[in-house]
Motif scaffolding. Structure first.
Motif: not given
Length: 86
Positions: A55-81
């Motif tokens: 549960n990490v992201s790559w940043t300029e300073g290195g790997m950043l560990k996250h405290r929360h598990a947030d999941v982004g999900v792309a959802v189709s709507i009439p105007g796009g995503l």
């Protein structure tokens, strides 16, 4: 990739059958209906909590560990995503 999801489908049916009902235009309707995708997203978030090193992201300073598990999900709507955070 093929996956055997018989147990997942049985769980989904059990959960959907247990959903409370609401009066709707068509009479009594379930308050919710879970999809396979809903359960996969839940499992993914649980896995991120159980394996914090994933549960990490790559940043300029290195790997950043996250405290929360947030999941982004792309959802189709009439105007796009849109990408709600679940």
């Amino acid at each position: 990739l093929d996956c055997e999801i018989d147990a997942l489908l049985a769980l989904r049916k059990q959960l959907n059958d247990a959903a409370p009902t609401l009066k709707g235009e068509k009479g009594e309707e379930p308050a919710y209906k879970l999809s396979v995708n809903d359960l996969v997203i839940k499992a993914f978030a649980a896995a991120l909590r159980q394996v914090p090193d994933a549960n990490v992201s790559w940043t300029e300073g290195g790997m950043l560990k996250h405290r929360h598990a947030d999941v982004g999900v792309a959802v189709s709507i009439p105007g796009g995503l849109i990408t709600p955070i679940v």
